[in-house]
Enzyme design. Structure first.
Site, PDB file in Angstrom:
ATOM      1  N   ARG A 148     -63.986  14.806  80.849  1.00  0.00           N
ATOM      2  CA  ARG A 148     -62.988  14.691  81.925  1.00  0.00           C
ATOM      3  C   ARG A 148     -62.153  15.942  82.183  1.00  0.00           C
ATOM      4  O   ARG A 148     -61.432  16.000  83.176  1.00  0.00           O
ATOM      5  CB  ARG A 148     -62.033  13.515  81.696  1.00  0.00           C
ATOM      6  CG  ARG A 148     -62.664  12.169  81.813  1.00  0.00           C
ATOM      7  CD  ARG A 148     -61.696  11.143  82.317  1.00  0.00           C
ATOM      8  NE  ARG A 148     -60.534  10.990  81.458  1.00  0.00           N
ATOM      9  CZ  ARG A 148     -59.450  10.303  81.812  1.00  0.00           C
ATOM     10  NH1 ARG A 148     -59.391   9.738  83.003  1.00  0.00           N
ATOM     11  NH2 ARG A 148     -58.441  10.188  80.994  1.00  0.00           N
ATOM     12  N   ASP A 149     -62.202  16.943  81.310  1.00  0.00           N
ATOM     13  CA  ASP A 149     -61.395  18.145  81.568  1.00  0.00           C
ATOM     14  C   ASP A 149     -62.145  19.404  81.128  1.00  0.00           C
ATOM     15  O   ASP A 149     -61.575  20.285  80.477  1.00  0.00           O
ATOM     16  CB  ASP A 149     -60.048  18.045  80.857  1.00  0.00           C
ATOM     17  CG  ASP A 149     -59.036  19.066  81.381  1.00  0.00           C
ATOM     18  OD1 ASP A 149     -59.170  19.493  82.553  1.00  0.00           O
ATOM     19  OD2 ASP A 149     -58.117  19.448  80.630  1.00  0.00           O
ATOM     20  N   LEU A 150     -63.424  19.476  81.488  1.00  0.00           N
ATOM     21  CA  LEU A 150     -64.214  20.651  81.138  1.00  0.00           C
ATOM     22  C   LEU A 150     -63.825  21.824  82.033  1.00  0.00           C
ATOM     23  O   LEU A 150     -63.818  21.705  83.258  1.00  0.00           O
ATOM     24  CB  LEU A 150     -65.704  20.356  81.297  1.00  0.00           C
ATOM     25  CG  LEU A 150     -66.640  21.458  80.807  1.00  0.00           C
ATOM     26  CD1 LEU A 150     -66.615  21.542  79.286  1.00  0.00           C
ATOM     27  CD2 LEU A 150     -68.066  21.206  81.294  1.00  0.00           C
TER      28      LEU A 150
END
Length: 280
Positions: free
Chosen positions: A80-82
Site C-alpha cells: 500500500r505504500d511502495l
C-alpha cells in the site's frame, strides 16, 4: 524505551525487522548502508549515480519482494505504500522493501487473482496510490502493481513521480524516449530500455484490469532484463565471471545507445516485449 523483538517473514528482498517500540511507534530494521532508493536516484549527499545495470537489477529485486508479499498464505499481503523512499539498499546495492506498516491482510474469502478488499480510507503516498483504490477504497494486489510502475518510471528518468506516466507515454509515441531518460546514465541500451519503459507504463495503467499480473507477466520480463544487465557485466547466472570487459559500458554499446539511435530503432519492440493485457 523498551524494544520488543519480533519474529517476521524472511525474504532476501524484504528488510529484516528486528524489533519495535509500541510506546513511541518506532521500528528497528537491519542496517542498510546505502540508504534508500530515493536518495540514490537524486544523488543526495553527493552519492554516485546508479548505472542502468543496477536499475534493472533493483527493479527485479523489488518486484520479487513484492510478489512474495502477494503470495503469503492464507492471505495475500498488500504493501500500500511502495515508493523509492521505502526501498532500502545494502552495502552491495541489493534492494529491500521496507515499511510494510500500512499493509493489510486480505481476507481469505477474496484471496484470488482479482483479490480486492474495501478499506474505509485510502492510505499511502500521493502519486503512488492506485487511482481506483483512492476513489473506491477497493484494495487489491494490483494496487501495488500501480505503485511499482511509478517506481520503474523513476528508475528510468531520475525524476519526481508527478506526471511521469503521461510524459513517458507521450515520448514513446513520438519516438523521443531518450529525452526523458536520466541523463546521468549515458549508455542506456536501446531495445531493453524501451521494453522496460513500456512495461512500466502497463503497470501504471489507471484501470486495475488493464495492469499486468506481477508473477505471470511482469517478473518474466524483468528477469530477462536482469540477465541482460548481468551479461553486460560478465556475470554468469549462477555466479562467476565470464571475462568481463574492463569497461562494462562497451557491452551495451554493441546494442546501440539511446543517445545515438534513430526513431525507427526506438519504436521497434524486442521479441520478449510483454503482450497487451486483455480486459477482465
Amino acid at each position: 524505551m523498551q524494544v520488543e523483538v519480533l519474529s517476521c517473514m524472511r525474504h532476501p528482498n524484504l528488510v529484516l525487522l528486528l524489533g519495535a517500540c509500541p510506546e513511541y511507534g518506532c521500528l528497528v530494521y537491519e542496517y542498510m548502508a546505502n540508504g534508500n532508493l530515493e536518495e540514490r536516484l537524486f544523488q543526495r549527499g553527493g552519492t554516485p549515480p546508479l548505472s542502468w545495470q543496477h536499475r534493472f537489477r533493483i527493479a527485479t529485486e523489488v518486484a520479487t519482494g513484492l510478489n512474495f508479499l502477494h503470495q503469503t498464505k492464507p492471505e495475500p499481503l498488500v504493501h500500500r505504500d511502495l515508493k523509492p523512499a521505502n526501498i532500502l539498499l545494502d552495502n552491495n546495492l541489493v534492494s529491500k522493501i521496507s515499511d510494510v506498516g500500512l499493509a493489510r491482510l486480505v481476507p481469505p474469502a477474496v484471496a484470488d487473482d482479482v483479490t480486492q478488499y474495501r478499506m474505509t480510507s485510502a492510505a499511502g503516498t500521493f502519486c503512488y496510490i492506485d487511482p481506483e483504490y483512492q476513489q473506491t477504497g477497493m484494495l487489491g494486489v494490483k494496487s501495488d502493481v500501480y505503485s511499482l510502475g511509478v517506481v520503474f518510471l523513476q528508475l528510468l528518468t531520475g525524476k519526481k513521480a508527478m506526471g511521469l506516466t503521461h510524459y513517458i507515454s507521450d515520448s514513446i509515441e513520438k519516438g523521443a524516449l531518450s529525452e526523458m531518460l536520466d541523463p546521468v546514465v549515458e549508455d542506456w541500451p536501446v531495445e531493453e530500455t524501451l521494453c522496460f519503459a513500456k512495461l512500466a507504463i502497463q503497470c501504471a495503467e489507471l484501470r486495475r484490469k488493464d495492469r499486468p499480473d506481477l508473477g505471470k507477466d511482469v517478473l518474466p520480463q524483468l528477469n530477462k532484463l536482469r540477465e541482460f544487465a548481468d551479461e553486460s557485466l560478465g556475470i554468469r547466472p549462477f555466479g562467476g565471471s565470464a571475462n568481463p570487459s574492463p569497461n562494462h559500458s562497451n557491452a551495451s554499446m554493441s546494442h546501440g545507445t539511446i543517445n545515438s539511435i534513430s526513431q525507427t530503432s526506438l519504436t521497434k519492440p524486442k521479441e520478449y516485449l510483454p503482450a497487451e493485457t486483455d480486459p477482465d
